[in-house]
Design an enzyme around this catalytic site. Structure first.
Site, PDB file in Angstrom:
ATOM      1  N   HIS A  65       0.863  -1.190   0.000  1.00  0.00           N
ATOM      2  CA  HIS A  65       0.000   0.000   0.000  1.00  0.00           C
ATOM      3  C   HIS A  65       0.896   1.235   0.000  1.00  0.00           C
ATOM      4  O   HIS A  65       2.008   1.209   0.530  1.00  0.00           O
ATOM      5  CB  HIS A  65      -0.842  -0.045   1.279  1.00  0.00           C
ATOM      6  CG  HIS A  65      -1.877   1.013   1.390  1.00  0.00           C
ATOM      7  ND1 HIS A  65      -1.581   2.297   1.797  1.00  0.00           N
ATOM      8  CD2 HIS A  65      -3.214   0.992   1.168  1.00  0.00           C
ATOM      9  CE1 HIS A  65      -2.694   3.014   1.829  1.00  0.00           C
ATOM     10  NE2 HIS A  65      -3.700   2.243   1.449  1.00  0.00           N
TER      11      HIS A  65
ATOM     12  N   ASP B 195       3.268  -3.944   8.329  1.00  0.00           N
ATOM     13  CA  ASP B 195       2.031  -3.186   8.147  1.00  0.00           C
ATOM     14  C   ASP B 195       0.875  -4.137   8.484  1.00  0.00           C
ATOM     15  O   ASP B 195       0.621  -5.096   7.755  1.00  0.00           O
ATOM     16  CB  ASP B 195       1.965  -2.699   6.696  1.00  0.00           C
ATOM     17  CG  ASP B 195       0.639  -2.035   6.357  1.00  0.00           C
ATOM     18  OD1 ASP B 195      -0.318  -2.141   7.138  1.00  0.00           O
ATOM     19  OD2 ASP B 195       0.560  -1.420   5.275  1.00  0.00           O
TER      20      ASP B 195
ATOM     21  N   GLN C 237      -4.293  -4.817   7.419  1.00  0.00           N
ATOM     22  CA  GLN C 237      -5.239  -5.849   6.975  1.00  0.00           C
ATOM     23  C   GLN C 237      -5.063  -7.165   7.735  1.00  0.00           C
ATOM     24  O   GLN C 237      -5.731  -8.148   7.412  1.00  0.00           O
ATOM     25  CB  GLN C 237      -5.073  -6.104   5.463  1.00  0.00           C
ATOM     26  CG  GLN C 237      -5.271  -4.882   4.590  1.00  0.00           C
ATOM     27  CD  GLN C 237      -6.718  -4.381   4.572  1.00  0.00           C
ATOM     28  OE1 GLN C 237      -7.638  -5.065   5.027  1.00  0.00           O
ATOM     29  NE2 GLN C 237      -6.925  -3.181   4.045  1.00  0.00           N
TER      30      GLN C 237
ATOM     31  N   LYS D 194     -10.441  -0.172  10.791  1.00  0.00           N
ATOM     32  CA  LYS D 194     -10.590  -1.393   9.988  1.00  0.00           C
ATOM     33  C   LYS D 194     -10.940  -2.601  10.841  1.00  0.00           C
ATOM     34  O   LYS D 194     -11.008  -3.722  10.354  1.00  0.00           O
ATOM     35  CB  LYS D 194      -9.296  -1.673   9.216  1.00  0.00           C
ATOM     36  CG  LYS D 194      -8.998  -0.652   8.109  1.00  0.00           C
ATOM     37  CD  LYS D 194      -7.813  -1.097   7.313  1.00  0.00           C
ATOM     38  CE  LYS D 194      -7.215  -0.001   6.452  1.00  0.00           C
ATOM     39  NZ  LYS D 194      -8.055   0.406   5.336  1.00  0.00           N
TER      40      LYS D 194
ATOM     41  N   CYS E 108      -4.893   2.135  -3.693  1.00  0.00           N
ATOM     42  CA  CYS E 108      -3.682   2.740  -3.095  1.00  0.00           C
ATOM     43  C   CYS E 108      -2.481   1.814  -3.197  1.00  0.00           C
ATOM     44  O   CYS E 108      -1.660   1.736  -2.269  1.00  0.00           O
ATOM     45  CB  CYS E 108      -3.921   3.144  -1.640  1.00  0.00           C
ATOM     46  SG  CYS E 108      -5.232   4.331  -1.437  1.00  0.00           S
TER      47      CYS E 108
HETATM   48  N1  C6P Z   1      -6.268   0.453   2.858  1.00  0.00           N
HETATM   49  C1  C6P Z   1      -8.101  -0.045   1.401  1.00  0.00           C
HETATM   50  O1  C6P Z   1      -9.232   0.144   0.950  1.00  0.00           O
HETATM   51  P1  C6P Z   1      -5.109   3.990   6.891  1.00  0.00           P
HETATM   52  O2  C6P Z   1      -5.753   4.687   5.731  1.00  0.00           O
HETATM   53  O3  C6P Z   1      -3.926   4.756   7.394  1.00  0.00           O
HETATM   54  O4  C6P Z   1      -6.052   3.569   7.936  1.00  0.00           O
HETATM   55  O5  C6P Z   1      -4.524   2.621   6.305  1.00  0.00           O
HETATM   56  C2  C6P Z   1      -3.551   2.649   5.290  1.00  0.00           C
HETATM   57  C3  C6P Z   1      -3.269   1.270   4.828  1.00  0.00           C
HETATM   58  C4  C6P Z   1      -2.008   0.749   5.009  1.00  0.00           C
HETATM   59  N2  C6P Z   1      -1.716  -0.506   4.661  1.00  0.00           N
HETATM   60  C5  C6P Z   1      -2.635  -1.323   4.118  1.00  0.00           C
HETATM   61  C6  C6P Z   1      -2.248  -2.732   3.777  1.00  0.00           C
HETATM   62  C7  C6P Z   1      -3.921  -0.844   3.900  1.00  0.00           C
HETATM   63  O6  C6P Z   1      -4.825  -1.664   3.367  1.00  0.00           O
HETATM   64  C8  C6P Z   1      -4.256   0.484   4.239  1.00  0.00           C
HETATM   65  C9  C6P Z   1      -5.607   1.036   3.945  1.00  0.00           C
HETATM   66  C10 C6P Z   1      -7.610   0.849   2.508  1.00  0.00           C
HETATM   67  O7  C6P Z   1      -7.378  -0.949   0.998  1.00  0.00           O
HETATM   68  C11 C6P Z   1      -7.723   2.291   2.124  1.00  0.00           C
HETATM   69  S1  C6P Z   1      -6.761   2.689   0.709  1.00  0.00           S
END
Ligand code: C6P
Length: 406
Positions: free
Chosen positions: A119, A195, A198, A221, A361
């Site tokens: 991401h 990270d 997920q 999430k 993203c």
């Molecule tokens: N992915 C998706 O629809 P934030 O936005 O900071 O809470 O998370 C960022 C982020 C970082 N790493 C991974 C693996 C992610 O999936 C995400 C967020 C969402 O896939 C929004 S783009």
């Protein structure tokens, strides 16, 4: 199957004359009453600015905030609660590591190694570290199904100082061999940045067992609220890092020209804390732990098996990455021959089905697999087999409505 729908008020929503079928859980999850009520209770009875006042509300807010930190420590099995830093989200957590560790510890000639599937939060951040320090950002390109290859592992060599990767990819939905990658990083003296955006919602997190150096995830999430995430870091590493944000509560003594910093975790939590978010995350952790990650995993597996079976029958659907449900959390990204993903998402929305479309993203991955945009369904604890069947029954209508015969 888990049966928790009654806890989620938003799931009674009717959209375009159809009951809402929410399949965009990798973007954000819905919130149960338990979380909503915990936030309301804080705001109605305990709202104060934590760690700053001697009065009852500040003390109560401080207690709730500190309790939440302890709940997170347990949730990820960290050794010390001061290793848990509250931030806004995964993005901020990874930026903190990149700025406060990456930019100060790396030098020209060093390497940062990441998979191509990352991401942007775990990719653009390292691009800047590379630019600022002169280090090289190198990619693991994965095989056609999205697995790490021996060639990928060989990239983790003596020059490598940071290996950063998602425990679960938000596009491929694949669970990574976390411990294997971390061991390879440590074997060459690199740190491992994980990270968990997920992974934290879907599987047991155990930072001590994994031995990761940093772990980042987002409350929103996993049934918590927006605006609260976590950075876990090993205590020695965090102690050795400069704070990323400067201001109130992160200081020890401030003089006209110099400042000494507070101890962990406060050193990294400048400004008034998001107590509502911390309380929500605490309630979300309690909620998920009551269900249990074994049950969550089984539930998502059943939904994924059913969905993949149905999708594989449609010749014009192409799934990105592995199609083995055992390797996945409930995330399936796909393209539809001849249909732009935004058209597909709009048509499905007309039936009340919420899915994601776009590059998710992860543009370098999108370019690598030649699918600049795709669709994605992602499941969570409240989704049902009936919802999967409903989605599968409407999926063929997408091509029909775009003018294709089948
Ligand atoms: N992915 C998706 O629809 P934030 O936005 O900071 O809470 O998370 C960022 C982020 C970082 N790493 C991974 C693996 C992610 O999936 C995400 C967020 C969402 O896939 C929004 S783009």
């Amino acid at each position: 199957m888990i049966n928790v729908r009654k806890d989620f008020p938003i799931l009674t929503k009717v959209h375009n004359g159809h009951p809402l079928v929410y399949l965009d859980n990798a973007a954000t999850t819905q919130k149960p009453y338990q979380v909503i009520h915990a936030m309301v209770d804080l705001l109605e009875h305990h709202n104060g600015n934590p760690h700053r006042g001697a009065h009852v509300l500040s003390v109560e807010a401080s207690q709730l905030y500190d309790d939440a930190r302890e709940a997170v420590r347990r949730f990820i099995n960290a050794k010390y609660s001061e290793e848990v830093i509250f931030v806004r989200n995964t993005t901020e957590a990874l930026n903190l590591v990149a700025r406060s560790y990456g930019e100060t510890h790396l030098h020209a000639g060093d390497k940062i190694v990441i998979p191509i599937s990352e991401h942007h939060a775990n990719l653009v951040t390292w691009q800047r570290v590379a630019r600022v320090t002169g280090a090289k950002l190198e990619y693991m390109y994965l095989d056609a199904q999205g697995h790490f290859t021996e060639e990928d592992y060989a990239k983790i060599d003596d020059k490598t100082k940071i290996v950063a990767f998602a425990a679960v990819s938000n596009v491929l939905g694949m669970k990574r061999p976390i411990e294997k990658v971390i061991q390879k990083a440590h074997a060459v003296g690199a740190i491992a940045v994980l990270d968990g955006a997920q992974s934290a919602p879907h599987m047991k997190s155990d930072v001590q067992q994994w031995d990761c150096d940093f772990y980042a995830f987002s409350g929103h999430k996993m049934c918590g609220s927006s605006g609260t995430g976590v950075l876990y870091g090993k205590r020695d590493l965090l102690n050795d890092m400069e704070p990323f944000l400067l201001g109130g509560d992160m200081i020890e003594y401030v003089q006209e020209q110099t400042t000494t910093f507070n101890v962990l975790p406060f050193k990294f939590e400048a400004g008034t804390e998001n107590v509502e978010g911390a309380v929500a995350l605490h309630a979300a952790i309690d909620y998920l732990e009551d269900i249990g990650f074994d049950a969550i995993g089984e539930h998502e597996h059943e939904l994924t098996v059913r969905c993949l079976e149905g999708m594989k029958k449609l010749p014009y659907i192409h799934i990105i990455g592995s199609t083995d449900p055992a390797e996945k959390t409930g995330v399936i990204s796909f393209t539809i021959d001849g249909v732009h993903p935004h058209d597909a998402a709009t048509i499905l929305d007309s039936y009340g089905i919420a899915i994601r479309s776009g590059h998710h993203c992860a543009q370098p991955l999108a370019a690598h697999v030649h699918a600049e945009a795709s669709n994605r369904v992602s499941f969570y604890i409240y989704n049902t087999l009936e919802e999967v069947d409903y989605f599968l029954s409407k999926l063929p209508l997408v091509r029909k409505q775009m003018g294709f015969k089948d």
